[in-house]
Design a protein around this motif. Structure first.
Motif, mmCIF file in Angstrom:
data_model
loop_
_atom_site.group_PDB
_atom_site.id
_atom_site.type_symbol
_atom_site.label_atom_id
_atom_site.label_comp_id
_atom_site.label_asym_id
_atom_site.label_seq_id
_atom_site.Cartn_x
_atom_site.Cartn_y
_atom_site.Cartn_z
ATOM 1 N N TRP A 153 25.211 21.685 40.941
ATOM 2 C CA TRP A 153 24.362 21.154 42.027
ATOM 3 C C TRP A 153 24.337 19.628 41.980
ATOM 4 O O TRP A 153 24.343 18.968 43.015
ATOM 5 N N ARG A 154 24.315 19.071 40.773
ATOM 6 C CA ARG A 154 24.302 17.608 40.642
ATOM 7 C C ARG A 154 25.580 16.979 41.178
ATOM 8 O O ARG A 154 25.587 15.815 41.567
ATOM 9 N N MET A 155 26.658 17.748 41.184
ATOM 10 C CA MET A 155 27.922 17.256 41.705
ATOM 11 C C MET A 155 28.093 17.530 43.193
ATOM 12 O O MET A 155 29.152 17.292 43.753
ATOM 13 N N GLY A 156 27.047 18.016 43.835
ATOM 14 C CA GLY A 156 27.103 18.242 45.274
ATOM 15 C C GLY A 156 27.394 19.662 45.694
ATOM 16 O O GLY A 156 27.581 19.929 46.881
ATOM 17 N N ASP A 157 27.448 20.589 44.764
ATOM 18 C CA ASP A 157 27.753 21.984 45.097
ATOM 19 C C ASP A 157 26.524 22.648 45.707
ATOM 20 O O ASP A 157 25.476 22.748 45.068
ATOM 21 N N ARG A 158 26.660 23.105 46.948
ATOM 22 C CA ARG A 158 25.560 23.795 47.639
ATOM 23 C C ARG A 158 26.017 25.154 48.180
ATOM 24 O O ARG A 158 25.265 25.833 48.855
ATOM 25 N N GLU A 159 27.233 25.541 47.892
ATOM 26 C CA GLU A 159 27.820 26.701 48.560
ATOM 27 C C GLU A 159 27.528 28.004 47.822
ATOM 28 O O GLU A 159 27.610 28.074 46.593
ATOM 29 N N ILE A 160 27.199 29.019 48.594
ATOM 30 C CA ILE A 160 27.058 30.382 48.093
ATOM 31 C C ILE A 160 28.160 31.222 48.717
ATOM 32 O O ILE A 160 28.389 31.162 49.926
ATOM 33 N N THR A 161 28.862 31.983 47.901
ATOM 34 C CA THR A 161 29.971 32.808 48.355
ATOM 35 C C THR A 161 29.591 34.268 48.213
ATOM 36 O O THR A 161 29.262 34.728 47.114
ATOM 37 N N CYS A 162 29.625 34.995 49.306
ATOM 38 C CA CYS A 162 29.252 36.411 49.327
ATOM 39 C C CYS A 162 30.503 37.260 49.128
ATOM 40 O O CYS A 162 31.539 37.021 49.762
ATOM 41 N N VAL A 163 30.385 38.287 48.283
ATOM 42 C CA VAL A 163 31.554 39.034 47.825
ATOM 43 C C VAL A 163 31.276 40.530 47.844
ATOM 44 O O VAL A 163 30.178 40.973 47.501
ATOM 45 N N PHE A 164 32.272 41.314 48.236
ATOM 46 C CA PHE A 164 32.259 42.756 48.034
ATOM 47 C C PHE A 164 32.907 43.057 46.687
ATOM 48 O O PHE A 164 33.955 42.485 46.351
ATOM 49 N N GLY A 165 32.298 43.965 45.928
ATOM 50 C CA GLY A 165 32.863 44.377 44.652
ATOM 51 C C GLY A 165 32.460 45.798 44.334
ATOM 52 O O GLY A 165 31.505 46.342 44.909
ATOM 53 N N ASN A 166 33.168 46.421 43.420
ATOM 54 C CA ASN A 166 32.859 47.785 43.028
ATOM 55 C C ASN A 166 31.725 47.791 42.014
ATOM 56 O O ASN A 166 31.656 46.923 41.136
ATOM 57 N N VAL A 167 30.829 48.738 42.140
ATOM 58 C CA VAL A 167 29.698 48.820 41.216
ATOM 59 C C VAL A 167 30.164 49.182 39.813
ATOM 60 O O VAL A 167 29.464 48.908 38.834
ATOM 61 N N ASP A 168 31.334 49.785 39.708
ATOM 62 C CA ASP A 168 31.913 50.118 38.411
ATOM 63 C C ASP A 168 32.887 49.012 38.023
ATOM 64 O O ASP A 168 33.909 48.808 38.683
ATOM 65 N N ALA A 169 32.557 48.289 36.955
ATOM 66 C CA ALA A 169 33.401 47.166 36.547
ATOM 67 C C ALA A 169 34.800 47.603 36.158
ATOM 68 O O ALA A 169 35.733 46.787 36.170
ATOM 69 N N GLU A 170 34.968 48.877 35.823
ATOM 70 C CA GLU A 170 36.279 49.372 35.429
ATOM 71 C C GLU A 170 37.129 49.786 36.627
ATOM 72 O O GLU A 170 38.298 50.128 36.466
ATOM 73 N N THR A 171 36.533 49.784 37.817
ATOM 74 C CA THR A 171 37.240 50.239 39.020
ATOM 75 C C THR A 171 37.457 49.067 39.967
ATOM 76 O O THR A 171 36.544 48.268 40.192
ATOM 77 N N SER A 172 38.636 48.964 40.540
ATOM 78 C CA SER A 172 38.964 47.871 41.453
ATOM 79 C C SER A 172 38.902 48.334 42.899
ATOM 80 O O SER A 172 38.881 49.531 43.190
ATOM 81 N N LEU A 173 38.866 47.370 43.799
ATOM 82 C CA LEU A 173 39.005 47.651 45.226
ATOM 83 C C LEU A 173 40.497 47.693 45.561
ATOM 84 O O LEU A 173 41.313 47.047 44.909
#
Length: 429
Positions: free
Chosen positions: A257-277
């Protein structure tokens, strides 16, 4: 008479031994018993000296040369004088225009040391001083004219655009995360094609407002609320989103934030960390045909109204709040039916859409009556009739004709409406 030999490379011209001294004996040689010179013509045939000078025991004496011989403090190769280290540093700082004051000071010190030690590098020191002086002048001009502030703003923008904010991920990008988890802290992502397996797919980006860092909880709440709102614009056909897919987001840290970062990135992901999209979840104007787009846009009007239900679960706990909600749903049904009637669908879909519109208009009347009910029981009567007329199963025939997904999600209350289902999860970047 004895004829002196001509001058040679070891005997300068005019420096011959005095009479009575054997030839080749350097001057200054102490007197001693020397053999007499050979008389002219005293050599027998074939008996000649081995050189231009008579040889005798006196030639074992060292020959004194006017030059100092090697090995007595003289080297055949000159050892270069070392270059002053401060001169090199001054030149580097001057060229880079980095810390010009330091570069100028190092150049001055380098000149003092060069004079005392006899080192090289005077040109480097002077060059570094000149460049550092120019850098100081430019820095002062930038401060005086406001250029420094503009430079810092540009730097912050560059940090925001080049990785300071969620690694330059944009809508539609698919990626993998080192470690395989979309939760916690991450410092890097690997972009991969969406057609294959991947751990995340970006569906939206948005900027938070300027100001001081609002705190971790505020950032997370903002990401959670807005990402759920923005998902429908990317995955318009919510029936096509698998049940095991959830929302995640990348958020700024206090440091970024101190470096000017204000961006939020919204992402779809699988609820199971072992499973990919696999494959893209994108269903919007870039992938849908006009009929599909018109249908889903109309359906989202009702979805938004359904999602605005009161926080209280039971009508008896907040009848006025539920009545206002019923009014919003009734208005949405009117707008949805109008949007569907206003679009000309392909012949195969026209009849199913017309049937759906009739159900929507009937449901609108029931929701309007629920909004006007004077007691809880009356509200429930019309609410249940209106809810039955908007049952997602009634849209399957229309969806099939339009080529959309036909399996209702396990969550939701209407055609494509999505229940919040709790908080999303995110990573800090």
């Amino acid at each position: 008479m004895a004829i002196p030999p001509p001058p040679g490379p070891q005997q300068p011209e005019g420096q011959y031994p005095p009479p009575g001294m054997p030839q080749g004996t350097p001057q200054g040689t102490p007197p001693g018993p020397y053999p007499p010179p050979y008389p002219q013509g005293a050599y027998a045939q074939g008996q000649y000296p081995q050189g231009p000078y008579p040889q005798g025991p006196y030639q074992q004496q060292p020959f004194q040369q006017p030059y100092q011989p090697w090995g007595s403090g003289y080297s055949p190769y000159n050892r270069p004088v070392p270059v002053n280290g401060l001169a090199i540093s001054a030149l580097v700082l001057g060229v880079l225009c980095f810390l010009p004051g330091v570069g100028l000071l190092l150049g001055i010190l380098a000149l003092v040391q060069i004079k005392k030690r006899g080192e090289r590098g005077k040109g480097m020191a002077v060059g570094g001083m000149v460049l550092s002086s120019l850098g100081m002048v430019l820095a002062l001009l930038a401060v005086a004219t406001g250029g420094a502030g503009e430079f810092w703003d540009d730097f912050k923008d560059a940090a925001r655009d080049s990785g300071g904010s969620a690694f330059s991920l944009v809508k539609g990008d698919c990626f993998d995360v080192p470690g395989g988890s979309l939760e916690g802290m991450t410092y890097d992502v690997d972009k991969v094609p969406c057609a294959g397996e991947h751990q995340g797919e970006v569906f939206a980006n948005f900027e938070m407002s300027e100001g001081d860092y609002p705190g971790d909880s505020t950032v997370t709440d903002t990401a959670d609320d807005k990402c759920y709102t923005l998902q429908d614009a990317y995955a318009m056909d919510t029936w096509a989103v698998p049940d095991d897919v959830d929302l995640y987001y990348f958020t700024p840290t206090r440091q970024s934030w101190r470096m000017g970062d204000r961006e939020i990135t919204c992402v779809f992901g699988n609820v199971d960390a072992e499973t990919s999209l696999t494959g893209s979840l994108r269903e919007d104007g870039t992938t849908l045909d006009p009929d599909q787009l018109a249908y889903l846009e109309a359906a989202h009007v009702l979805n938004a109204a359904m999602d605005s239900a009161p926080a209280t679960e039971y009508v008896e706990d907040d009848l006025p709040g539920h009545q206002k909600w019923a009014t919003r749903v009734s208005d949405a049904l009117t707008e949805q039916a109008g949007m569907l009637r206003g679009h000309t669908f392909a012949p195969d879909a026209a009849e199913p859409v017309a049937t759906l519109v009739k159900d929507l208009e009937a449901a609108q009347k029931e929701w309007a009556k629920a909004a006007e009910s004077e007691d809880v029981d009356t509200f429930y009567v019309h609410y249940e009739k209106g809810l039955d007329l908007t049952d997602p199963e009634k849209t399957v025939t229309t969806r099939e004709a339009l080529g959309l997904a036909t399996t209702p999600p396990t969550y939701g209350t209407d055609d494509g409406s999505v229940d919040d289902g709790g908080d999303g999860t995110g990573q800090e970047v």
